[in-house]
Design a protein around this motif. Structure first.
Motif, PDB file in Angstrom:
ATOM      1  N   ASP A 112       0.832  -1.212   0.000  1.00 18.17           N
ATOM      2  CA  ASP A 112       0.000   0.000   0.000  1.00 18.17           C
ATOM      3  C   ASP A 112       0.865   1.259   0.000  1.00 18.17           C
ATOM      4  O   ASP A 112       0.549   2.243  -0.681  1.00 18.17           O
ATOM      5  N   LYS A 113       1.968   1.229   0.760  1.00 20.67           N
ATOM      6  CA  LYS A 113       2.871   2.380   0.805  1.00 20.67           C
ATOM      7  C   LYS A 113       3.523   2.611  -0.544  1.00 20.67           C
ATOM      8  O   LYS A 113       3.634   3.757  -1.011  1.00 20.67           O
ATOM      9  N   LEU A 114       3.952   1.535  -1.183  1.00 19.41           N
ATOM     10  CA  LEU A 114       4.580   1.667  -2.500  1.00 19.41           C
ATOM     11  C   LEU A 114       3.582   2.203  -3.519  1.00 19.41           C
ATOM     12  O   LEU A 114       3.931   3.056  -4.350  1.00 19.41           O
ATOM     13  N   TYR A 115       2.345   1.732  -3.447  1.00 27.42           N
ATOM     14  CA  TYR A 115       1.313   2.205  -4.380  1.00 27.42           C
ATOM     15  C   TYR A 115       1.054   3.698  -4.179  1.00 27.42           C
ATOM     16  O   TYR A 115       0.832   4.431  -5.141  1.00 27.42           O
ATOM     17  N   GLU A 116       1.097   4.126  -2.928  1.00 27.25           N
ATOM     18  CA  GLU A 116       0.907   5.548  -2.614  1.00 27.25           C
ATOM     19  C   GLU A 116       2.002   6.397  -3.241  1.00 27.25           C
ATOM     20  O   GLU A 116       1.742   7.509  -3.732  1.00 27.25           O
ATOM     21  N   ILE A 117       3.226   5.896  -3.250  1.00 25.52           N
ATOM     22  CA  ILE A 117       4.356   6.647  -3.792  1.00 25.52           C
ATOM     23  C   ILE A 117       4.393   6.566  -5.313  1.00 25.52           C
ATOM     24  O   ILE A 117       4.600   7.570  -6.008  1.00 25.52           O
ATOM     25  N   ASP A 118       4.198   5.352  -5.833  1.00 27.85           N
ATOM     26  CA  ASP A 118       4.312   5.119  -7.270  1.00 27.85           C
ATOM     27  C   ASP A 118       3.387   3.967  -7.657  1.00 27.85           C
ATOM     28  O   ASP A 118       3.755   2.797  -7.536  1.00 27.85           O
ATOM     29  N   PRO A 119       2.175   4.249  -8.116  1.00 24.39           N
ATOM     30  CA  PRO A 119       1.185   3.205  -8.393  1.00 24.39           C
ATOM     31  C   PRO A 119       1.639   2.165  -9.421  1.00 24.39           C
ATOM     32  O   PRO A 119       1.156   1.036  -9.411  1.00 24.39           O
ATOM     33  N   GLY A 120       2.560   2.524 -10.284  1.00 25.66           N
ATOM     34  CA  GLY A 120       2.977   1.590 -11.325  1.00 25.66           C
ATOM     35  C   GLY A 120       4.277   0.862 -11.042  1.00 25.66           C
ATOM     36  O   GLY A 120       4.808   0.176 -11.921  1.00 25.66           O
ATOM     37  N   CYS A 121       4.779   0.976  -9.816  1.00 27.07           N
ATOM     38  CA  CYS A 121       6.109   0.434  -9.521  1.00 27.07           C
ATOM     39  C   CYS A 121       6.125  -1.089  -9.410  1.00 27.07           C
ATOM     40  O   CYS A 121       7.130  -1.724  -9.707  1.00 27.07           O
ATOM     41  N   LEU A 122       5.011  -1.698  -8.986  1.00 27.79           N
ATOM     42  CA  LEU A 122       4.942  -3.151  -8.825  1.00 27.79           C
ATOM     43  C   LEU A 122       4.186  -3.767  -9.988  1.00 27.79           C
ATOM     44  O   LEU A 122       3.050  -3.387 -10.276  1.00 27.79           O
ATOM     45  N   SER A 123       4.824  -4.733 -10.645  1.00 23.70           N
ATOM     46  CA  SER A 123       4.183  -5.459 -11.740  1.00 23.70           C
ATOM     47  C   SER A 123       4.115  -6.932 -11.385  1.00 23.70           C
ATOM     48  O   SER A 123       5.154  -7.581 -11.194  1.00 23.70           O
ATOM     49  N   ARG A 124       2.893  -7.472 -11.305  1.00 22.35           N
ATOM     50  CA  ARG A 124       2.703  -8.873 -10.945  1.00 22.35           C
ATOM     51  C   ARG A 124       2.545  -9.750 -12.188  1.00 22.35           C
ATOM     52  O   ARG A 124       2.204  -9.272 -13.266  1.00 22.35           O
ATOM     53  N   GLY A 125       2.782 -11.043 -11.990  1.00 24.47           N
ATOM     54  CA  GLY A 125       2.648 -12.001 -13.079  1.00 24.47           C
ATOM     55  C   GLY A 125       3.772 -11.915 -14.093  1.00 24.47           C
ATOM     56  O   GLY A 125       3.629 -12.388 -15.228  1.00 24.47           O
ATOM     57  N   ILE A 126       4.897 -11.340 -13.678  1.00 21.54           N
ATOM     58  CA  ILE A 126       6.046 -11.159 -14.574  1.00 21.54           C
ATOM     59  C   ILE A 126       7.203 -12.011 -14.070  1.00 21.54           C
ATOM     60  O   ILE A 126       7.595 -11.915 -12.904  1.00 21.54           O
ATOM     61  N   GLU A 127       7.766 -12.819 -14.940  1.00 21.23           N
ATOM     62  CA  GLU A 127       8.859 -13.715 -14.559  1.00 21.23           C
ATOM     63  C   GLU A 127      10.125 -13.377 -15.346  1.00 21.23           C
ATOM     64  O   GLU A 127      10.064 -13.143 -16.562  1.00 21.23           O
TER      65      GLU A 127
END
Length: 388
Positions: free
Chosen positions: A116-131
């Protein structure tokens, strides 16, 4: 996949608690980064739960300490018992502030706060389903090949951080060795509704038949960790109930069960932990016994060091290989020290025919001026500066 850019300053492989913390600290310093996580959904498991004072100090640095404390349980003391009587109490209240306690918080809640903290700072920073499926290191960058099972994409970064767990693809692809061994120790653990009168106290039973630990989880739940003679593939709650009843005389029969697990113990350290533009953190870099709760905390300490070295490389234009060598030297020494401390914890919890010498030693640790030193060691103080 289409949202990913072709170039980043830092790519972090693995979106667990270490990778998320690292990304927050980097983005707060305006360092461009992305977290690439293979899992499509956040974890729902409690797993790691002990957050030590050294980690709370890091959470304070990124503005999350109060949120963690609000959702966790403060453990201010641990009580040690032998077969039949209390040995002593280990109090954390005299440890250095501002956090003289160990915080109990299930891992899924920890990850949720960090995400949640990371999303608050940068909503696009985490990408899931990526290997990550391939990497190539050059003198000036690292080239990554990523896959989401439908298509692949090439991404380039100045620094690559592997926080992708004990089976780290980054570590293997970079050719880093993982040196260590498996220990003979095995355990079972389970989370149950709390029917004890222990409250926020941690209990450690150094029974001659093997260790039992009991920790509060909050929401009226308690974790039980039990030393076993061998790995239990046939695990059900009756196994834990029987062992707890036999060793400490406590009944779990009428409680609600939320989780059961069997596990063995390993001790491994990556060699090196960093080389040129590739750094490892967390379980990718080292595995220590969970008895003592150092693993996740050790990973956060890794991540904080990586932040410092990243700033020097990306902003101050410091020599990459020199910073990587510094990190490797610092973190290898710390990880090996943590490994030794974990081995002592396991040794104290092993089955023995003659418990009196061991219990006598523990009594000295908990009932003399040594108690303050032991409290600091247990809360991970001195890993980087003390000789033990």
């Amino acid at each position: 996949m289409n949202k990913l850019r072709d170039k980043y300053q830092v790519c972090i492989i693995g979106g667990g608690p270490v990778g998320l913390f690292l990304a927050i600290a980097l983005r707060q310093r305006d360092i461009d980064c992305v977290v690439l996580e293979k899992r499509t959904e956040p974890t729902t498991h409690s797993r790691s739960l002990g957050i030590h004072p050294v980690s709370l100090e890091l959470m304070q640095e990124i503005g999350l300490a109060d949120d963690f404390i609000q959702r966790g349980i403060k453990i201010t003391e641990g009580v040690a018992w032998g077969d039949n009587k209390k040995i002593g109490t280990l109090s954390f209240e005299n440890c250095p502030g501002p956090y003289p306690f160990v915080l109990s918080l299930p891992q899924y809640k920890t990850e949720r706060l960090l995400e949640d903290k990371l999303y608050e700072i940068d909503p696009g920073c985490l990408s899931r389903g990526i290997e990550l499926v391939d990497l190539e290191e050059t003198e000036s960058s690292v080239n990554l090949t990523l896959s989401n099972k439908k298509k692949t994409k090439k991404v380039n970064c100045d620094l690559l951080i592997g926080s992708d767990g004990k089976n780290s693809f980054v570590r293997k692809a970079a050719g880093f060795e993982f040196l260590g061994r498996r220990y003979p120790d095995t355990y079972v653990m389970g989370d149950f509704s709390d029917n004890t009168d222990l409250g926020s106290t941690a209990a450690i039973f150094l029974h001659s038949a093997g260790l039992i630990e009991s920790f509060p989880l909050g929401t009226n739940r308690r974790r039980w960790v039990i030393k076993t003679d061998n790995f239990r593939n046939d695990l059900d709650r009756a196994v834990l109930e029987r062992l707890v009843r036999k060793r400490v005389g406590h009944e779990l029969q009428d409680t609600e069960n939320f989780m059961l697990s069997s596990f063995g113990v390993q001790g491994f350290v990556a060699t090196p932990m960093a080389r040129n533009r590739i750094f490892l953190a967390g379980d990718s870099a080292h595995i220590v016994s969970p008895i003592g709760g150092q693993g996740m905390n050790l990973g956060w300490l890794d991540a904080w060091e990586i932040v410092q070295h990243s700033e020097k490389i990306l902003r101050d234009k410091a020599e990459v290989s020199y910073q990587a060598n510094l990190y490797n030297k610092e973190r290898s020494k710390t990880a090996k020290k943590a490994l030794k401390r974990a081995e002592v914890n396991m040794l104290l919890g092993r089955k023995t025919r003659f418990p009196y010498p061991k219990n006598g030693l523990v009594w000295l640790m908990l009932n003399t001026p040594l108690e303050r030193l032991m409290a600091r060691i247990f809360t991970m103080r001195g890993l980087q500066s003390w000789p033990f």
